[in-house]
Design an enzyme around this catalytic site. Structure first.
Site, PDB file in Angstrom:
ATOM      1  N   GLU A 192      33.515  40.333  47.864  1.00  0.00           N
ATOM      2  CA  GLU A 192      33.886  41.302  48.093  1.00  0.00           C
ATOM      3  C   GLU A 192      32.898  42.113  48.269  1.00  0.00           C
ATOM      4  O   GLU A 192      31.750  43.502  48.811  1.00  0.00           O
ATOM      5  CB  GLU A 192      35.317  42.419  47.434  1.00  0.00           C
ATOM      6  CG  GLU A 192      35.995  42.090  47.816  1.00  0.00           C
ATOM      7  CD  GLU A 192      37.686  41.962  47.026  1.00  0.00           C
ATOM      8  OE1 GLU A 192      37.581  42.594  45.679  1.00  0.00           O
ATOM      9  OE2 GLU A 192      38.863  41.421  46.844  1.00  0.00           O
TER      10      GLU A 192
ATOM     11  N   GLU B 171      37.530  31.325  44.217  1.00  0.00           N
ATOM     12  CA  GLU B 171      38.555  32.644  44.877  1.00  0.00           C
ATOM     13  C   GLU B 171      38.425  31.932  46.205  1.00  0.00           C
ATOM     14  O   GLU B 171      37.521  32.512  46.719  1.00  0.00           O
ATOM     15  CB  GLU B 171      38.344  34.247  44.429  1.00  0.00           C
ATOM     16  CG  GLU B 171      38.316  34.309  43.063  1.00  0.00           C
ATOM     17  CD  GLU B 171      37.921  35.574  42.796  1.00  0.00           C
ATOM     18  OE1 GLU B 171      39.100  36.335  42.059  1.00  0.00           O
ATOM     19  OE2 GLU B 171      37.835  36.576  43.327  1.00  0.00           O
TER      20      GLU B 171
ATOM     21  N   ASN C  31      41.505  42.422  37.343  1.00  0.00           N
ATOM     22  CA  ASN C  31      40.727  42.660  37.977  1.00  0.00           C
ATOM     23  C   ASN C  31      40.540  43.610  38.940  1.00  0.00           C
ATOM     24  O   ASN C  31      41.556  43.715  39.701  1.00  0.00           O
ATOM     25  CB  ASN C  31      39.439  41.942  38.763  1.00  0.00           C
ATOM     26  CG  ASN C  31      38.530  42.686  40.266  1.00  0.00           C
ATOM     27  OD1 ASN C  31      38.498  43.544  39.408  1.00  0.00           O
ATOM     28  ND2 ASN C  31      37.908  41.877  41.179  1.00  0.00           N
ATOM     29  N   TRP C  32      40.948  44.719  38.287  1.00  0.00           N
ATOM     30  CA  TRP C  32      41.506  46.132  38.757  1.00  0.00           C
ATOM     31  C   TRP C  32      40.936  46.047  40.584  1.00  0.00           C
ATOM     32  O   TRP C  32      41.852  47.351  40.524  1.00  0.00           O
ATOM     33  CB  TRP C  32      40.978  46.813  38.409  1.00  0.00           C
ATOM     34  CG  TRP C  32      42.518  46.993  36.761  1.00  0.00           C
ATOM     35  CD1 TRP C  32      43.093  46.036  36.279  1.00  0.00           C
ATOM     36  CD2 TRP C  32      42.315  47.961  35.756  1.00  0.00           C
ATOM     37  NE1 TRP C  32      43.750  46.056  35.338  1.00  0.00           N
ATOM     38  CE2 TRP C  32      43.343  47.288  34.512  1.00  0.00           C
ATOM     39  CE3 TRP C  32      42.143  49.116  35.740  1.00  0.00           C
ATOM     40  CZ2 TRP C  32      43.610  48.236  33.169  1.00  0.00           C
ATOM     41  CZ3 TRP C  32      42.634  50.475  33.957  1.00  0.00           C
ATOM     42  CH2 TRP C  32      43.073  49.723  33.422  1.00  0.00           C
ATOM     43  N   LYS C  33      39.580  46.192  40.802  1.00  0.00           N
ATOM     44  CA  LYS C  33      38.501  46.277  42.111  1.00  0.00           C
ATOM     45  C   LYS C  33      38.662  47.664  41.946  1.00  0.00           C
ATOM     46  O   LYS C  33      38.577  48.655  40.465  1.00  0.00           O
ATOM     47  CB  LYS C  33      39.480  46.154  43.138  1.00  0.00           C
ATOM     48  CG  LYS C  33      39.619  44.242  42.670  1.00  0.00           C
ATOM     49  CD  LYS C  33      39.627  43.866  44.213  1.00  0.00           C
ATOM     50  CE  LYS C  33      40.349  41.995  43.898  1.00  0.00           C
ATOM     51  NZ  LYS C  33      40.514  40.970  45.149  1.00  0.00           N
TER      52      LYS C  33
ATOM     53  N   GLY D 224      43.977  38.815  48.005  1.00  0.00           N
ATOM     54  CA  GLY D 224      45.263  39.860  48.550  1.00  0.00           C
ATOM     55  C   GLY D 224      45.480  39.120  50.050  1.00  0.00           C
ATOM     56  O   GLY D 224      46.153  40.745  50.720  1.00  0.00           O
TER      57      GLY D 224
ATOM     58  N   SER E  81      46.163  35.244  45.023  1.00  0.00           N
ATOM     59  CA  SER E  81      46.827  35.750  45.112  1.00  0.00           C
ATOM     60  C   SER E  81      47.710  34.409  43.895  1.00  0.00           C
ATOM     61  O   SER E  81      48.700  34.859  43.890  1.00  0.00           O
ATOM     62  CB  SER E  81      47.966  35.618  46.326  1.00  0.00           C
ATOM     63  OG  SER E  81      47.144  36.015  47.675  1.00  0.00           O
TER      64      SER E  81
ATOM     65  N   HIS F  17      31.309  38.647  43.218  1.00  0.00           N
ATOM     66  CA  HIS F  17      32.241  38.516  44.368  1.00  0.00           C
ATOM     67  C   HIS F  17      32.868  38.036  45.038  1.00  0.00           C
ATOM     68  O   HIS F  17      32.103  38.247  45.722  1.00  0.00           O
ATOM     69  CB  HIS F  17      33.326  39.729  43.649  1.00  0.00           C
ATOM     70  CG  HIS F  17      35.451  40.078  44.073  1.00  0.00           C
ATOM     71  ND1 HIS F  17      35.210  39.550  45.306  1.00  0.00           N
ATOM     72  CD2 HIS F  17      36.162  39.586  42.720  1.00  0.00           C
ATOM     73  CE1 HIS F  17      36.560  39.839  45.072  1.00  0.00           C
ATOM     74  NE2 HIS F  17      37.028  39.577  44.244  1.00  0.00           N
TER      75      HIS F  17
HETATM   76  P1  13P Z   1      44.241  39.192  44.426  1.00  0.00           P
HETATM   77  O1  13P Z   1      45.100  38.376  43.203  1.00  0.00           O
HETATM   78  O2  13P Z   1      44.021  40.284  44.418  1.00  0.00           O
HETATM   79  O3  13P Z   1      45.085  38.256  45.622  1.00  0.00           O
HETATM   80  O4  13P Z   1      42.420  39.219  44.552  1.00  0.00           O
HETATM   81  C1  13P Z   1      41.869  37.771  44.092  1.00  0.00           C
HETATM   82  C2  13P Z   1      40.323  38.607  43.509  1.00  0.00           C
HETATM   83  O5  13P Z   1      40.026  38.481  44.385  1.00  0.00           O
HETATM   84  C3  13P Z   1      40.206  38.825  41.618  1.00  0.00           C
HETATM   85  O6  13P Z   1      39.386  39.419  41.370  1.00  0.00           O
END
Ligand code: 13P
Length: 249
Positions: free
Chosen positions: A96, A164, A9-11, A170, A208, A94
């Protein structure tokens, strides 16, 4: 054990040029024997789709409109459009999106149904905050149970769940193997109870995931793969995560 699925997931990161470089490197580091998908920002989906065409790496979207039928919805992108671009998976709910865009269960169910109707597979994200985790097992299981409740409407449909924990996203603070297994078992049991014992349930872990913890995470039978954020922006690190997934196949 079924093949693991690894989704990067590149966000909201990268530019057109950096995406092309990353994909070139990934085509080497992630090659063969494991199911891999990348979820670039919406703006780059079409460009990434043409780079991936004919290869084994799959395309995923990070979000979708809840409006299933074309119309006057400025700024929205429908599930049919994502399918048209060659997406196989779509992330839904997600943390976020839940946090910054106030997405709730009613909206998420519409998105789930739109994705399924367009012939793609939703990846439905669930997870608790640090405060809910620290409040104890009864609290965080209830939170996750409420998030899972929308899936009751999807009996017989193909979907994937991603666990998650928000406190591990993150932050570099990965959940312990015991914590991951406990929640994955809880998710499996809840969904099997809901859909019947013959249902196929795949639960990815996200939070992570890195090259140095992937082996241990993938060794769990309850883990069907990984949803990787930060580490998916580094071809080397993501490649090592894909190789770790391959070892457990
Ligand atoms: P990280 O791997 O940066 O912790 O992010 C996880 C995530 O939100 C994947 O959708």
């Amino acid at each position: 054990m079924a093949d693991k699925l690894v989704i990067g997931n590149w966000k909201m990161n990268g530019r057109l040029a950096t995406s092309q470089v990353l994909l070139e490197a990934l085509s080497v580091s992630c090659a063969g024997g494991v199911q891999v998908a990348v979820a670039p920002p919406l703006a780059y989906l079409a460009a990434v789709s043409s780079v991936l065409a004919g290869g084994s790496m799959m395309l995923a979207a990070q979000d979708v409109s809840a409006f299933a039928v074309d119309g006057a919805y400025t700024g929205e992108v429908s599930a049919a459009m994502l399918a048209d671009l060659g997406c196989r998976y779509v992330l839904i709910g997600h943390s976020e999106r839940r946090q910054y865009f106030a997405e709730d269960n009613d909206l998420l169910l519409r998105k789930l149904q739109a994705v399924i109707a367009a012939g793609m597979v939703p990846v439905y994200c669930v997870g608790e905050t640090l405060q809910q985790r620290e409040a104890g097992i009864g609290i965080y299981q209830r939170v996750i149970g409420e998030q899972l409740a929308v899936l009751g409407a999807l009996a017989g449909k193909e979907y994937v769940v991603a666990y998650e924990p928000i406190w591990a996203i993150g932050t570099g603070r990965v959940a312990s193997i015991g914590q991951i297994d406990e929640v994955h078992q809880y998710i499996r049991d809840t969904l099997l109870q809901c859909h019947g014992a013959s249902a196929t349930i795949r639960v990815l872990y996200g939070g992570s995931v890195k090259a140095d913890n992937a082996d241990a995470i993938f060794s769990l039978k309850s883990v069907g793969g990984a949803l990787v954020g930060g580490a998916s922006l580094d071809a080397n690190g993501f490649g090592q995560i894909c190789q770790a997934a391959k070892k457990t196949v």
